[in-house]
Design a protein around this motif. Structure first.
Motif, PDB file in Angstrom:
ATOM      1  N   GLU A  95       0.834  -1.196   0.000  1.00 27.86           N
ATOM      2  CA  GLU A  95       0.000   0.000   0.000  1.00 27.86           C
ATOM      3  C   GLU A  95       0.876   1.254   0.000  1.00 27.86           C
ATOM      4  OE1 GLU A  95      -3.219   0.112  -0.221  1.00 27.86           O
ATOM      5  OE2 GLU A  95      -3.653  -2.035  -0.017  1.00 27.86           O
ATOM      6  N   LEU A  96       0.566   2.192  -0.872  1.00 33.47           N
ATOM      7  CA  LEU A  96       1.311   3.440  -0.944  1.00 33.47           C
ATOM      8  C   LEU A  96       0.875   4.355   0.194  1.00 33.47           C
ATOM      9  CD1 LEU A  96       3.361   5.121  -2.609  1.00 33.47           C
ATOM     10  CD2 LEU A  96       1.418   6.042  -3.883  1.00 33.47           C
ATOM     11  N   ALA A  97       1.857   4.854   0.947  1.00 32.11           N
ATOM     12  CA  ALA A  97       1.556   5.769   2.045  1.00 32.11           C
ATOM     13  C   ALA A  97       0.945   7.052   1.510  1.00 32.11           C
ATOM     14  CB  ALA A  97       2.834   6.083   2.822  1.00 32.11           C
ATOM     15  N   ALA A  98       0.226   7.762   2.373  1.00 27.42           N
ATOM     16  CA  ALA A  98      -0.444   8.995   1.966  1.00 27.42           C
ATOM     17  C   ALA A  98       0.539  10.003   1.399  1.00 27.42           C
ATOM     18  CB  ALA A  98      -1.203   9.585   3.152  1.00 27.42           C
ATOM     19  N   ASP A  99       1.758  10.035   1.942  1.00 22.28           N
ATOM     20  CA  ASP A  99       2.772  10.965   1.444  1.00 22.28           C
ATOM     21  C   ASP A  99       3.713  10.309   0.448  1.00 22.28           C
ATOM     22  OD1 ASP A  99       4.147   9.286   3.105  1.00 22.28           O
ATOM     23  OD2 ASP A  99       5.003  10.864   4.383  1.00 22.28           O
ATOM     24  N   ALA A 100       3.391   9.080   0.019  1.00 20.78           N
ATOM     25  CA  ALA A 100       4.180   8.337  -0.974  1.00 20.78           C
ATOM     26  C   ALA A 100       5.632   8.150  -0.548  1.00 20.78           C
ATOM     27  CB  ALA A 100       4.118   9.030  -2.335  1.00 20.78           C
ATOM     28  N   SER A 101       5.880   8.075   0.747  1.00 23.92           N
ATOM     29  CA  SER A 101       7.256   7.987   1.252  1.00 23.92           C
ATOM     30  C   SER A 101       7.783   6.558   1.352  1.00 23.92           C
ATOM     31  CB  SER A 101       7.335   8.642   2.633  1.00 23.92           C
ATOM     32  OG  SER A 101       6.510   7.952   3.566  1.00 23.92           O
ATOM     33  N   ASN A 102       6.930   5.573   1.087  1.00 22.44           N
ATOM     34  CA  ASN A 102       7.356   4.183   1.269  1.00 22.44           C
ATOM     35  C   ASN A 102       7.494   3.423  -0.045  1.00 22.44           C
ATOM     36  OD1 ASN A 102       4.594   4.090   0.680  1.00 22.44           O
ATOM     37  ND2 ASN A 102       4.252   2.266   1.951  1.00 22.44           N
ATOM     38  N   ARG A 202      11.877   5.524  -1.895  1.00 19.56           N
ATOM     39  CA  ARG A 202      12.554   5.201  -0.641  1.00 19.56           C
ATOM     40  C   ARG A 202      13.870   4.485  -0.958  1.00 19.56           C
ATOM     41  NH1 ARG A 202      10.590   4.182   4.624  1.00 19.56           N
ATOM     42  NH2 ARG A 202      12.358   3.713   5.985  1.00 19.56           N
ATOM     43  N   ALA A 203      13.826   3.623  -1.967  1.00 22.30           N
ATOM     44  CA  ALA A 203      15.025   2.930  -2.448  1.00 22.30           C
ATOM     45  C   ALA A 203      14.771   2.428  -3.857  1.00 22.30           C
ATOM     46  CB  ALA A 203      15.385   1.771  -1.537  1.00 22.30           C
ATOM     47  N   VAL A 204      15.851   2.300  -4.615  1.00 25.86           N
ATOM     48  CA  VAL A 204      15.813   1.641  -5.919  1.00 25.86           C
ATOM     49  C   VAL A 204      16.705   0.413  -5.802  1.00 25.86           C
ATOM     50  CG1 VAL A 204      16.247   1.836  -8.388  1.00 25.86           C
ATOM     51  CG2 VAL A 204      15.436   3.831  -7.108  1.00 25.86           C
ATOM     52  N   GLY A 226      16.197   7.775  -2.443  1.00 26.47           N
ATOM     53  CA  GLY A 226      16.637   7.832  -1.065  1.00 26.47           C
ATOM     54  C   GLY A 226      17.809   6.917  -0.775  1.00 26.47           C
ATOM     55  N   ALA A 227      17.843   5.754  -1.443  1.00 23.34           N
ATOM     56  CA  ALA A 227      18.914   4.782  -1.223  1.00 23.34           C
ATOM     57  C   ALA A 227      18.989   3.857  -2.425  1.00 23.34           C
ATOM     58  CB  ALA A 227      18.646   3.982   0.044  1.00 23.34           C
TER      59      ALA A 227
END
Length: 245
Positions: A95-102, A202-204, A226-227
């Motif tokens: 599930e995509l977080a509300a702020d799309a941070s995950n 968050r990461a690739v 991010g990483a």
């Protein structure tokens, strides 16, 4: 958990494919009643710049995986080639977080596809190629992260490639398909990220050719990564490596 797969096809208003219809029920709880189309009727939503988006059922996967296909208009490749349109096959899990941070992008190797994890099914004769790594409670935990994997440009596993029909001839591109670079693959992935509302990963993650894509992401779009998690990869392929592949 299981979800019903979706295809999202962005097409020109006059494209007859936009009239493809649904033949099974959608999962209303997963996609929302506003995006629901009953059996026998396609869901068509107006998009900017004269394009439309059409959705219909595709397949079912374990781990709340969704299958999709997104089409962008004319795309100029790094080597100078031009594709009138590009269809991109992708799957998401979690599930995509509300702020799309995950959001985590997983890039596949030369012989991979978008089916990174989950069981086999229609259009997917084998289980996910990284099923031991991606999934609930695994290293790339789909209970925590929204995982996206797309078939690369030229991959021919749902994404436009040599086996796709050339709009100019109505026949497969074959050897006339233009040369595709790792940078071209990443640019398409960036457009897909935009389409999914993801500004920063968050990461690739990737190995082999997937690792090359991850490295390219950090070079082309450093503010969007991010990483990096890379394995068995390189910044450039030698002639010998290409020949062995």
């Amino acid at each position: 958990a299981e979800g019903r797969g979706m295809i999202w096809r962005l097409s020109n208003r006059a494209d007859p494919h936009a009239r493809l219809i649904a033949d099974r029920h959608y999962n209303r709880q997963s996609i929302g009643a506003a995006n629901f189309a009953p059996p026998g009727r396609a869901l068509v939503l107006r998009e900017p710049r004269g394009f439309w988006i059409t959705s219909w059922p595709f397949a079912e996967y374990v781990g709340h995986a969704w299958a999709g296909a997104w089409v962008c208009s004319a795309f100029r490749l790094e080597g100078g080639g031009l594709l009138a349109s590009v269809e991109v096959a992708y799957e998401t899990q979690g599930e995509l977080a509300a702020d799309a941070s995950n959001a985590v992008l997983v890039c596949h190797a030369l012989t991979g596809d978008a089916h990174v994890a989950g069981r086999s099914g229609p259009g997917q004769p084998t289980p996910g190629w990284w099923d031991s790594l991606v999934g609930p409670g695994r290293a790339v935990d789909t209970d925590r992260y929204f995982v996206v994997c797309s078939n690369v440009l030229g991959g021919c596993q749902g994404t436009t490639g040599p086996s796709s029909d050339d709009p100019a001839t109505g026949r497969p591109y074959g050897s006339s398909f233009p040369v595709v670079s790792i940078r071209d693959m990443v640019r398409i992935q960036a457009l897909l990220a935009d389409r999914l509302g993801i500004d920063r990963w968050r990461a690739v993650v990737g190995g082999s050719m997937g690792g090359m894509q991850a490295l390219e992401w950090s070079t082309m779009f450093p503010d969007r990564v991010g990483a990096l998690v890379v394995a068995s990869t390189t910044a450039a392929a030698s002639a010998q490596q290409i020949a062995w592949s």
